[in-house]
Design a protein around this motif. Structure first.
Motif, PDB file in Angstrom:
ATOM      1  N   LYS A 193     -44.511  72.563   6.516  1.00 35.92           N
ATOM      2  CA  LYS A 193     -45.209  73.718   5.951  1.00 35.92           C
ATOM      3  C   LYS A 193     -46.637  73.801   6.476  1.00 35.92           C
ATOM      4  O   LYS A 193     -47.154  74.893   6.722  1.00 35.92           O
ATOM      5  N   ALA A 194     -47.275  72.646   6.653  1.00 34.14           N
ATOM      6  CA  ALA A 194     -48.643  72.625   7.171  1.00 34.14           C
ATOM      7  C   ALA A 194     -48.690  73.149   8.610  1.00 34.14           C
ATOM      8  O   ALA A 194     -49.612  73.871   8.988  1.00 34.14           O
ATOM      9  N   VAL A 195     -47.679  72.801   9.400  1.00 38.04           N
ATOM     10  CA  VAL A 195     -47.607  73.287  10.783  1.00 38.04           C
ATOM     11  C   VAL A 195     -47.404  74.799  10.791  1.00 38.04           C
ATOM     12  O   VAL A 195     -48.045  75.519  11.553  1.00 38.04           O
ATOM     13  N   GLU A 196     -46.521  75.296   9.930  1.00 37.44           N
ATOM     14  CA  GLU A 196     -46.284  76.739   9.824  1.00 37.44           C
ATOM     15  C   GLU A 196     -47.568  77.464   9.403  1.00 37.44           C
ATOM     16  O   GLU A 196     -47.901  78.521   9.934  1.00 37.44           O
ATOM     17  N   PHE A 197     -48.278  76.873   8.477  1.00 33.19           N
ATOM     18  CA  PHE A 197     -49.566  77.407   8.011  1.00 33.19           C
ATOM     19  C   PHE A 197     -50.548  77.508   9.175  1.00 33.19           C
ATOM     20  O   PHE A 197     -51.201  78.536   9.375  1.00 33.19           O
ATOM     21  N   ALA A 198     -50.651  76.453   9.971  1.00 32.80           N
ATOM     22  CA  ALA A 198     -51.563  76.432  11.114  1.00 32.80           C
ATOM     23  C   ALA A 198     -51.152  77.447  12.184  1.00 32.80           C
ATOM     24  O   ALA A 198     -52.006  78.091  12.805  1.00 32.80           O
ATOM     25  N   LYS A 199     -49.860  77.609  12.392  1.00 36.45           N
ATOM     26  CA  LYS A 199     -49.381  78.598  13.370  1.00 36.45           C
ATOM     27  C   LYS A 199     -49.747  80.011  12.935  1.00 36.45           C
ATOM     28  O   LYS A 199     -50.101  80.849  13.773  1.00 36.45           O
ATOM     29  N   ASN A 200     -49.667  80.276  11.645  1.00 36.58           N
ATOM     30  CA  ASN A 200     -50.046  81.592  11.128  1.00 36.58           C
ATOM     31  C   ASN A 200     -51.540  81.847  11.373  1.00 36.58           C
ATOM     32  O   ASN A 200     -51.938  82.952  11.736  1.00 36.58           O
ATOM     33  N   TYR A 201     -52.354  80.808  11.192  1.00 36.99           N
ATOM     34  CA  TYR A 201     -53.791  80.900  11.469  1.00 36.99           C
ATOM     35  C   TYR A 201     -54.026  81.299  12.933  1.00 36.99           C
ATOM     36  O   TYR A 201     -54.807  82.213  13.226  1.00 36.99           O
ATOM     37  N   GLU A 202     -53.348  80.627  13.841  1.00 33.55           N
ATOM     38  CA  GLU A 202     -53.506  80.920  15.276  1.00 33.55           C
ATOM     39  C   GLU A 202     -53.044  82.335  15.608  1.00 33.55           C
ATOM     40  O   GLU A 202     -53.683  83.027  16.394  1.00 33.55           O
ATOM     41  N   LYS A 203     -51.948  82.752  15.008  1.00 33.15           N
ATOM     42  CA  LYS A 203     -51.426  84.096  15.236  1.00 33.15           C
ATOM     43  C   LYS A 203     -52.448  85.156  14.816  1.00 33.15           C
ATOM     44  O   LYS A 203     -52.703  86.112  15.548  1.00 33.15           O
ATOM     45  N   ILE A 204     -53.054  84.966  13.653  1.00 35.47           N
ATOM     46  CA  ILE A 204     -54.065  85.916  13.169  1.00 35.47           C
ATOM     47  C   ILE A 204     -55.281  85.900  14.079  1.00 35.47           C
ATOM     48  O   ILE A 204     -55.808  86.956  14.445  1.00 35.47           O
ATOM     49  N   LYS A 205     -55.706  84.722  14.466  1.00 30.60           N
ATOM     50  CA  LYS A 205     -56.893  84.585  15.324  1.00 30.60           C
ATOM     51  C   LYS A 205     -56.695  85.347  16.641  1.00 30.60           C
ATOM     52  O   LYS A 205     -57.611  86.015  17.116  1.00 30.60           O
ATOM     53  N   LYS A 206     -55.511  85.262  17.210  1.00 26.54           N
ATOM     54  CA  LYS A 206     -55.224  85.961  18.466  1.00 26.54           C
ATOM     55  C   LYS A 206     -55.097  87.466  18.274  1.00 26.54           C
ATOM     56  O   LYS A 206     -55.277  88.232  19.217  1.00 26.54           O
ATOM     57  N   SER A 260     -52.296  95.131   9.218  1.00 26.85           N
ATOM     58  CA  SER A 260     -51.306  94.073   9.464  1.00 26.85           C
ATOM     59  C   SER A 260     -51.943  92.691   9.332  1.00 26.85           C
ATOM     60  O   SER A 260     -51.322  91.768   8.793  1.00 26.85           O
ATOM     61  N   ILE A 261     -53.170  92.558   9.798  1.00 25.10           N
ATOM     62  CA  ILE A 261     -53.869  91.272   9.681  1.00 25.10           C
ATOM     63  C   ILE A 261     -54.158  90.952   8.216  1.00 25.10           C
ATOM     64  O   ILE A 261     -54.001  89.807   7.783  1.00 25.10           O
ATOM     65  N   ILE A 262     -54.538  91.955   7.440  1.00 27.05           N
ATOM     66  CA  ILE A 262     -54.764  91.727   6.010  1.00 27.05           C
ATOM     67  C   ILE A 262     -53.474  91.234   5.353  1.00 27.05           C
ATOM     68  O   ILE A 262     -53.497  90.311   4.534  1.00 27.05           O
ATOM     69  N   LYS A 263     -52.355  91.807   5.739  1.00 28.66           N
ATOM     70  CA  LYS A 263     -51.062  91.351   5.204  1.00 28.66           C
ATOM     71  C   LYS A 263     -50.770  89.906   5.630  1.00 28.66           C
ATOM     72  O   LYS A 263     -50.260  89.102   4.847  1.00 28.66           O
ATOM     73  N   GLU A 264     -51.106  89.579   6.872  1.00 31.45           N
ATOM     74  CA  GLU A 264     -50.911  88.200   7.350  1.00 31.45           C
ATOM     75  C   GLU A 264     -51.816  87.226   6.589  1.00 31.45           C
ATOM     76  O   GLU A 264     -51.405  86.104   6.280  1.00 31.45           O
ATOM     77  N   LEU A 265     -53.037  87.654   6.285  1.00 30.94           N
ATOM     78  CA  LEU A 265     -53.948  86.808   5.513  1.00 30.94           C
ATOM     79  C   LEU A 265     -53.401  86.577   4.106  1.00 30.94           C
ATOM     80  O   LEU A 265     -53.477  85.465   3.581  1.00 30.94           O
ATOM     81  N   ARG A 266     -52.836  87.626   3.519  1.00 28.71           N
ATOM     82  CA  ARG A 266     -52.187  87.479   2.207  1.00 28.71           C
ATOM     83  C   ARG A 266     -51.057  86.448   2.316  1.00 28.71           C
ATOM     84  O   ARG A 266     -50.920  85.565   1.467  1.00 28.71           O
ATOM     85  N   ASP A 267     -50.266  86.547   3.366  1.00 25.77           N
ATOM     86  CA  ASP A 267     -49.165  85.606   3.562  1.00 25.77           C
ATOM     87  C   ASP A 267     -49.680  84.182   3.767  1.00 25.77           C
ATOM     88  O   ASP A 267     -49.051  83.215   3.314  1.00 25.77           O
ATOM     89  N   SER A 268     -50.817  84.046   4.442  1.00 29.20           N
ATOM     90  CA  SER A 268     -51.413  82.718   4.619  1.00 29.20           C
ATOM     91  C   SER A 268     -51.777  82.103   3.268  1.00 29.20           C
ATOM     92  O   SER A 268     -51.558  80.912   3.042  1.00 29.20           O
ATOM     93  N   LEU A 269     -52.329  82.917   2.383  1.00 27.08           N
ATOM     94  CA  LEU A 269     -52.668  82.392   1.059  1.00 27.08           C
ATOM     95  C   LEU A 269     -51.411  82.023   0.277  1.00 27.08           C
ATOM     96  O   LEU A 269     -51.410  81.048  -0.479  1.00 27.08           O
ATOM     97  N   LYS A 270     -50.346  82.763   0.454  1.00 28.34           N
ATOM     98  CA  LYS A 270     -49.081  82.401  -0.195  1.00 28.34           C
ATOM     99  C   LYS A 270     -48.559  81.081   0.362  1.00 28.34           C
ATOM    100  O   LYS A 270     -48.052  80.235  -0.377  1.00 28.34           O
ATOM    101  N   LYS A 271     -48.691  80.902   1.673  1.00 23.03           N
ATOM    102  CA  LYS A 271     -48.265  79.637   2.293  1.00 23.03           C
ATOM    103  C   LYS A 271     -49.122  78.477   1.760  1.00 23.03           C
ATOM    104  O   LYS A 271     -48.616  77.383   1.496  1.00 23.03           O
ATOM    105  N   PHE A 272     -50.415  78.740   1.605  1.00 23.60           N
ATOM    106  CA  PHE A 272     -51.290  77.706   1.060  1.00 23.60           C
ATOM    107  C   PHE A 272     -50.864  77.352  -0.362  1.00 23.60           C
ATOM    108  O   PHE A 272     -50.828  76.178  -0.731  1.00 23.60           O
ATOM    109  N   ASN A 273     -50.544  78.357  -1.147  1.00 18.95           N
ATOM    110  CA  ASN A 273     -50.091  78.113  -2.518  1.00 18.95           C
ATOM    111  C   ASN A 273     -48.868  77.204  -2.523  1.00 18.95           C
ATOM    112  O   ASN A 273     -48.768  76.278  -3.329  1.00 18.95           O
ATOM    113  N   SER A 274     -47.956  77.457  -1.620  1.00 22.52           N
ATOM    114  CA  SER A 274     -46.757  76.627  -1.505  1.00 22.52           C
ATOM    115  C   SER A 274     -47.130  75.195  -1.110  1.00 22.52           C
ATOM    116  O   SER A 274     -46.594  74.223  -1.664  1.00 22.52           O
TER     117      SER A 274
END
Length: 167
Positions: free
Chosen positions: A123-136, A100-114
């Motif tokens: 979008k930057a805030v959403e990107f940062a929230k995804n980072y925090e979610k994965i970290k936790k 699931s984390i690997i999938k979230e990391l893939r999604d983070s890269l898609k968000k970065f692409n956007s």
């Protein structure tokens, strides 16, 4: 230098994200990961091609060249880390939360692409929230979790360079 040389290329979408997608499919289907690992060589060649062009010609907005170079280099490092993940998964079992984390990391890269081609604060805030979610989500102290943690850190660092060139 012709303008076609400066056509936007999505460095995350066709290369890193599709590579991660292939990794996810191989893990889910319990396939051999060797062919997926070999894809990293193509990603490396593409990133090296991009960095050579940046060194030779610069970016179309020359003052942004160092940040673009850093983004491409970091994407190559992320690819290398995912290669390490794949090699490790060949040797030991992966937990469902790690997939699931690997999938979230893939999604983070898609968000970065956007963000790369259409930067916005939201979008930057959403990107940062995804980072925090994965970290936790990283709960154990396994080698695989270490790789996933490092990939997450590298992905959020992409945003640092992006913020500089988007201002």
């Amino acid at each position: 230098v012709s303008q076609s040389r400066y056509r936007p290329v999505s460095v995350t979408q066709p290369s890193t994200c599709s590579w991660i997608e292939e990794l996810i499919i191989a893990i889910e289907k319990k396939q051999d990961l060797s062919p997926v690992i070999e894809i990293d060589a193509s990603l490396n060649k593409f990133c090296h091609y991009c960095t050579r062009n940046l060194m030779k010609y610069g970016y179309k907005q020359f003052e942004k060249t160092p940040q673009i170079y850093s983004i491409v280099s970091r994407l190559e490092e992320i690819g290398d880390s995912f290669k390490g993940v794949a090699k490790l998964i060949q040797k030991e079992k992966i937990a469902s939360f790690q997939l699931s984390i690997i999938k979230e990391l893939r999604d983070s890269l898609k968000k970065f692409n956007s963000l790369l081609f259409d930067y916005s604060k939201e979008k930057a805030v959403e990107f940062a929230k995804n980072y925090e979610k994965i970290k936790k989500s990283l709960r154990t102290k396994s080698f695989l979790d270490f790789y996933l943690f490092e990939i997450n850190e590298d992905i959020i660092k992409l945003n640092n360079d992006l913020m500089i060139i988007s201002v």
